[in-house]
Design a protein around this motif. Structure first.
Motif, short mmCIF file in Angstrom:
data_model
loop_
_atom_site.label_atom_id
_atom_site.label_comp_id
_atom_site.label_asym_id
_atom_site.label_seq_id
_atom_site.Cartn_x
_atom_site.Cartn_y
_atom_site.Cartn_z
N LEU A 1 2.50 2.45 -2.72
CA LEU A 1 3.33 2.54 -3.92
C LEU A 1 2.60 3.48 -4.89
N TYR B 1 0.85 -1.19 0.00
CA TYR B 1 0.00 0.00 0.00
C TYR B 1 0.88 1.24 0.00
N MET C 1 12.06 -15.03 -12.95
CA MET C 1 12.88 -13.95 -12.38
C MET C 1 12.75 -12.65 -13.18
N GLU D 1 3.70 4.41 -10.69
CA GLU D 1 4.71 3.34 -10.67
C GLU D 1 4.03 1.98 -10.83
N TYR E 1 7.74 -9.58 -10.09
CA TYR E 1 8.29 -10.67 -9.26
C TYR E 1 8.54 -10.26 -7.79
N LYS F 1 2.33 -7.05 -18.36
CA LYS F 1 1.43 -7.55 -19.40
C LYS F 1 2.18 -7.78 -20.72
N LEU G 1 -9.30 -12.95 -6.64
CA LEU G 1 -7.97 -12.73 -6.10
C LEU G 1 -7.07 -12.02 -7.13
N TYR G 2 -6.07 -11.32 -6.62
CA TYR G 2 -5.05 -10.76 -7.51
C TYR G 2 -4.00 -11.85 -7.67
N PHE H 1 6.96 -8.67 -5.84
CA PHE H 1 5.73 -8.59 -5.05
C PHE H 1 4.94 -9.90 -5.09
N MET I 1 4.51 -0.66 -13.99
CA MET I 1 4.95 -2.05 -13.78
C MET I 1 3.95 -3.04 -14.35
#
Lengths: 96, 96, 96, 96, 96, 96, 96, 96, 96, 96
Positions: G15, G13, G69, G19, G74, G28, G49-50, G76, G23
């Motif tokens: 961010l 929370y 990677m 940005e 990644y 995507k 869900l996310y 998060f 990202m």
């Protein structure tokens, strides 16, 4: 000393009803004797479960252990023990 | 109706000591008022933890909810609630 | 009475090194004083972890609670407590 | 080398009492022999549970493994092992 | 003695990239020195995770502990340790 | 491709000793044949447990699956699989 | 080789929205490029869900690791990987 | 509607081999019929486990339920269900 | 289609009260609009927790997903979703 | 008072089909009688599982307990109970 004990009973399916009833009767008598002696201070049923939440007032962990080992239904119980202290916000000198 | 509530407190590191003390004082007063009213029947400290085990005697789940939401330390608490019944082995009509 | 206590320490990243060192020095002094008094009977490091397994010999759960609450690193610890008894297979009268 | 081992025993319901007693007697003799040899340094009962917390002082993991595999009640045990070190706060050179 | 160690790294978001890179470089150098000394026998990446599975060959738990505590990324690691023995089905005298 | 596999064995109490011994002998022969073929690269006993940690070097997940399904003790095993990669800090081109 | 990967995203929370959006756009584009190349075979959203459930078709664990990677989100993500085989009941030679 | 279903099979030890084989044959036929009908879109074996990960394309939860309840091995399965949506990064209109 | 959704809210300590109140007001308006539309069939508070149990009646998983993603408090929620069917013991044709 | 109850049924393999059917018929009749009395407000099947999610409207925890204990399939059920309150965002005075 006070201990909170949670007991959940799982009687294996197929144990003869008569044997179950006899064990439950002994369990009840055993519990009530200890309640009258002031060692088993509280016993509540957890709603919907074959389980109880109890508070014991004993000399020490050794006495608690002997009491629990003597439970007729002990072989079928899952047990959780926590040692309790007086809470500093309690309005009682000792909350038994 | 009786409910067992377990509360574990996690105050974030760095919260000003004064703010903490003020909250704890309000928490204590709030708890003691409810104890005197007979709604917060028992409160025990769990040995070694910043946690308590309590028994509430309230009208219904709604009243329990309002009481817990009013706890000054509620934002820092992890809470577990279980509804209790009279246990058939209890020697009391109502174990409060 | 004997209690096994497991303590795992999580110091938040970024806490000034000096503050950390000062806390750890106080923790060590506090632990060693209690060891010399015979109340903190054993303390072992768990290999690879910032954690210890300890055995305390105290009057009761209340004394244990006061000792643990006094740990300088307590705010960063996760704590697990178990009450111990003499084991019937022990060759000692009391295994301290 | 020191290891902490926690053992929880679950004897299946219905195992003949005589067979149980014979196994427990062998377990006790086995444990006491190792205690006298200084390899099984501590054994405590966990209050309320058919479980113990033990500390072993052995040459290496191999010796620990052989000792645990030789326990007469091993087939009924759930086992947790943790390797221990001397704790830097200990007042003893080696806390056995 | 052999130990399996699983390490999972969680670097907090926002740590300056330069600081991260410098730590990772030191981590790599530290690991490679121990690999060349024969103490860090194996290191594998777990596919998809910032984690490794390693096997250490050390004198005892104390030496393992000192090695792990010296890891530059230790403050960001979750660590699991298990002591290993030679497996009776192994075709090697010692599987290093 | 490398996979780490953890196998924990739970043989049901009461399985005839002879049947157990025969299965364990077949398990050992099966494991040793695969070790000699270079597919079962490592096998370690976890200290104190009837469990092993193994590393397999196989063509792909399909070959791993066929190998594991062929284990004589498979019906009694709990299995955990993780795919491994070369670790960027490894001093070996391929750590087998 | 096929792998199932589950990814759960937790963006901290606070961010900055810009940005985040940047990202997500890169995420995507990265995902769609790999889908077009046939390496990221399937991607489904888990309802509510996310999080996503994906199937990758890659050379080996190493390629999977490099792909994951490289995910812009990644740092998060919580990631779970399982290696898949053809199922003997499948009506397809290879279920991609 | 798409659902991901994970099925893990635990056949009790001692079930006659013939009965097992007959059930597995019926399971396979049942699965293949649904695959041909387009309702059981994907089925993968999880490497090393007697488990599968499947994707179903059904009218609604009711149809999914009836399909799963009809599985000949259902009494031995542990089942996990998750509802899926099209993922906004997918390059397909519907990823079946 | 019916879904049960459990939502637990964790608002980070320190979020300005005004911002919280504004979000909660939007959350309430959003929920009530969907209740009036018949899509959010039930919403109950779990006693003692900042959590609810809800039942949604939607076209499909996609619509559920869009509704949940639109919750003003979504960034602070932990969400569990389960697809529901009519129960064969229900006395209603559809239990909404 | 409202309670949410989740019931998962595990009937042991091998229970005679006739006995199962007779129990399920009694379970259905019992549930439908309580639904008609307005005490068992809702019952939904969880998609893919032999489980239900129910809402009860009872006098108190005691009545709930008696109802659940009377379930013919109770010996085979795993039960989870949560006390519910009216949600402040509900558009109903009481959401039954």
């Amino acid at each position: 000393m006070l201990f909170k004990v949670e007991m959940t009973v799982n009687i294996p399916y197929g144990l003869p009803v008569k044997e179950q009833e006899e064990m439950k009767a002994r369990e009840k008598a055993y519990s009530q004797r200890l309640q009258r002696e002031g060692k088993w201070r509280h016993i509540w049923r957890v709603a919907g479960l074959y389980a109880n939440i109890s508070v014991f007032d004993v000399q020490d962990a050794e006495e608690l252990h002997q009491i629990l080992m003597g439970l007729p239904l002990y072989p079928f119980m899952e047990i959780h023990v926590e040692a309790l202290c007086r809470h500093p916000s309690s309005i009682h000198d000792s909350d038994k």
